[in-house]
Design a protein around this motif. Structure first.
Motif, PDB file in Angstrom:
ATOM      1  N   ILE A 131       0.851  -1.210   0.000  1.00 38.96           N
ATOM      2  CA  ILE A 131       0.000   0.000   0.000  1.00 38.96           C
ATOM      3  C   ILE A 131       0.878   1.249   0.000  1.00 38.96           C
ATOM      4  CG2 ILE A 131      -1.696   1.354   1.300  1.00 38.96           C
ATOM      5  CD1 ILE A 131      -2.925  -1.216   2.304  1.00 38.96           C
ATOM      6  N   ASP A 132       1.934   1.247   0.837  1.00 37.31           N
ATOM      7  CA  ASP A 132       2.795   2.429   0.899  1.00 37.31           C
ATOM      8  C   ASP A 132       3.482   2.695  -0.448  1.00 37.31           C
ATOM      9  OD1 ASP A 132       2.237   3.325   3.474  1.00 37.31           O
ATOM     10  OD2 ASP A 132       3.758   2.050   4.402  1.00 37.31           O
ATOM     11  N   PHE A 168      -8.637   1.630  -4.377  1.00 35.57           N
ATOM     12  CA  PHE A 168      -7.501   2.554  -4.333  1.00 35.57           C
ATOM     13  C   PHE A 168      -7.201   3.170  -5.686  1.00 35.57           C
ATOM     14  CE2 PHE A 168      -6.214   0.438  -0.293  1.00 35.57           C
ATOM     15  CZ  PHE A 168      -6.209   1.584   0.476  1.00 35.57           C
ATOM     16  N   ARG A 202      -5.548   8.486   3.130  1.00 39.66           N
ATOM     17  CA  ARG A 202      -6.219   7.940   1.946  1.00 39.66           C
ATOM     18  C   ARG A 202      -7.726   7.891   2.193  1.00 39.66           C
ATOM     19  NH1 ARG A 202      -1.405   5.567   2.428  1.00 39.66           N
ATOM     20  NH2 ARG A 202      -0.209   5.082   0.561  1.00 39.66           N
ATOM     21  N   SER A 233       9.667   6.197  -1.767  1.00 38.65           N
ATOM     22  CA  SER A 233       9.694   4.789  -2.088  1.00 38.65           C
ATOM     23  C   SER A 233      10.822   4.073  -1.349  1.00 38.65           C
ATOM     24  CB  SER A 233       9.864   4.651  -3.597  1.00 38.65           C
ATOM     25  OG  SER A 233       9.919   3.333  -3.975  1.00 38.65           O
ATOM     26  N   ASP A 272       1.980   2.294  -3.127  1.00 44.05           N
ATOM     27  CA  ASP A 272       0.879   2.701  -4.003  1.00 44.05           C
ATOM     28  C   ASP A 272       0.608   1.664  -5.094  1.00 44.05           C
ATOM     29  OD1 ASP A 272      -1.065   4.601  -4.105  1.00 44.05           O
ATOM     30  OD2 ASP A 272      -0.033   5.898  -5.527  1.00 44.05           O
ATOM     31  N   ARG A 279      -5.137   7.114  -6.415  1.00 42.88           N
ATOM     32  CA  ARG A 279      -3.716   6.891  -6.691  1.00 42.88           C
ATOM     33  C   ARG A 279      -2.886   8.094  -6.267  1.00 42.88           C
ATOM     34  NH1 ARG A 279      -3.140   2.218  -6.896  1.00 42.88           N
ATOM     35  NH2 ARG A 279      -3.112   0.935  -8.722  1.00 42.88           N
ATOM     36  N   ARG A 280      -1.838   7.843  -5.484  1.00 42.75           N
ATOM     37  CA  ARG A 280      -0.893   8.910  -5.156  1.00 42.75           C
ATOM     38  C   ARG A 280       0.344   8.653  -5.969  1.00 42.75           C
ATOM     39  NH1 ARG A 280       1.315   9.566   0.179  1.00 42.75           N
ATOM     40  NH2 ARG A 280       1.855   7.396  -0.042  1.00 42.75           N
ATOM     41  N   ARG A 281       1.099   9.682  -6.264  1.00 50.21           N
ATOM     42  CA  ARG A 281       2.406   9.456  -6.887  1.00 50.21           C
ATOM     43  C   ARG A 281       3.407   9.307  -5.762  1.00 50.21           C
ATOM     44  NH1 ARG A 281       3.642  11.106 -12.455  1.00 50.21           N
ATOM     45  NH2 ARG A 281       5.753  10.891 -11.715  1.00 50.21           N
ATOM     46  N   VAL A 282       4.092   8.164  -5.695  1.00 49.91           N
ATOM     47  CA  VAL A 282       5.084   7.959  -4.654  1.00 49.91           C
ATOM     48  C   VAL A 282       6.431   8.400  -5.206  1.00 49.91           C
ATOM     49  CG1 VAL A 282       6.201   6.245  -3.208  1.00 49.91           C
ATOM     50  CG2 VAL A 282       3.783   6.047  -3.722  1.00 49.91           C
TER      51      VAL A 282
END
Ligand code: NAP
Length: 272
Positions: free
Chosen positions: A196-197, A251, A232, A263, A199, A255-258
């Motif tokens: 999850i972290d 999810f 979230r 990362s 994404d 969506r998030r940009r990691v």
């Protein structure tokens, strides 16, 4: 909330959809809720990463002494087995294999068994683990390229360490190269948190049983955020599946940009 009741007819239609995406994707009569819950997993029009956690009302997956048997009710277990039957591969961290010695097979419903994938960065899977000896679906062990020798006769994928561990993206790429694109990340909390972290989870099923454990490990603990506005907020549908309730979190809607720095942080520390 939708009441999702499964019948043999709906289940067979879902298995048909899993085998052949051109099979009808129309829900059978009176099956809308069950279809809405499971058809996105069965339909193979694109890769899917589903994470699922079975937990108590207070978010726990076990007692402090590690008793994790039967947190979910019988319908929660059937739900998990349906999810297994609809994917290509089920992924767990080695912590789950050490704690529970699971077989990860489909037993509560009729259906195919997925390939079993264990993320075992440091090579500590017990050589007598049940899944290595039960003659069931193939087992793939994912290790760092500097891990000690794996158990004999195991199929092993070796990946480079990035930061403090293996990047979930590298793992998914390796599985996709083997034709495994429908993925269930079944646990435990540390493993789900990493996906999850990063994404990389499309859907999260939080299956809640009406039991309050009071203390003990939590189902999910993610990297901390300072402000609720950073939390979230996926699109959620809630299903009454009988003994348990499934929160189906989409999810893809959040969506998030990691960033690459974020990362690497994901890999440096376990958040669960
Ligand atoms: N209720 C449920 O739905 C459910 C489902 C499954 C499991 N569980 C429970 O969860 C507990 C175990 O969970 P857990 O969080 O302690 O452990 P876990 O997630 O099963 O395994 C974590 C370990 O797997 C390895 N790992 C996972 N992802 C990695 C990555 N990206 N890179 C490198 N290493 C990675 C690491 O091994 P190393 O430590 O060797 O580096 C990590 O410590 C058990 O008690 C089990 O009963 C509950």
């Amino acid at each position: 909330m939708y009441a999702a009741r499964m019948t043999e007819e709906i289940w067979q239609r879902l298995l048909a959809l899993r085998r052949d995406p051109s099979a009808t994707s129309q829900s059978p009569d009176n099956a809308e809720a069950a279809w809405r819950l499971y058809a996105p997993i069965a339909l193979r029009d694109r890769p899917l990463v589903l994470a699922q956690v079975g937990q108590s009302l207070d978010g726990r997956v076990a007692t402090p002494t590690g008793d994790a048997q039967d947190v979910s009710g019988c319908d929660g277990i059937a739900h998990l087995h349906r999810c297994r039957a609809l994917v290509d591969a089920v992924v767990v961290g080695v912590g789950t294999v050490v704690a529970d010695d699971p077989s990860l097979s489909v037993r509560a419903v009729p259906g195919p068994n997925p390939v079993r994938v264990v993320i075992d960065c440091n090579g500590r899977i017990p050589p007598n683990a049940k899944m290595l000896r039960d003659g069931g679906a193939p087992v793939l062990i994912v290790q760092a390229d500097d891990a000690p020798e794996p158990p004999p006769e195991s199929e092993v994928v070796r990946l480079p360490r990035r930061g403090g561990g293996l990047h979930p993206r590298d793992i998914l790429d390796e599985l996709a190269a083997r034709g495994l694109t429908g993925i269930l990340v079944e646990g435990g909390a540390k493993t789900i948190a990493r996906f999850i972290d990063a994404d990389l989870v499309d859907r999260l099923h939080v299956s809640i049983a009406p039991i309050i454990i009071g203390s003990g490990p939590m189902g999910t603990t993610l990297a901390p955020v300072d402000r609720l506005s950073e939390a979230r907020r996926p699109k959620v549908n809630v299903y009454d599946i009988g003994t348990d309730f499934v929160f189906d979190c989409d999810f893809r809607s959040v969506r998030r940009r990691v960033s690459s720095a974020e990362s690497e942080n994901i890999l440096m520390s376990d958040t669960a």
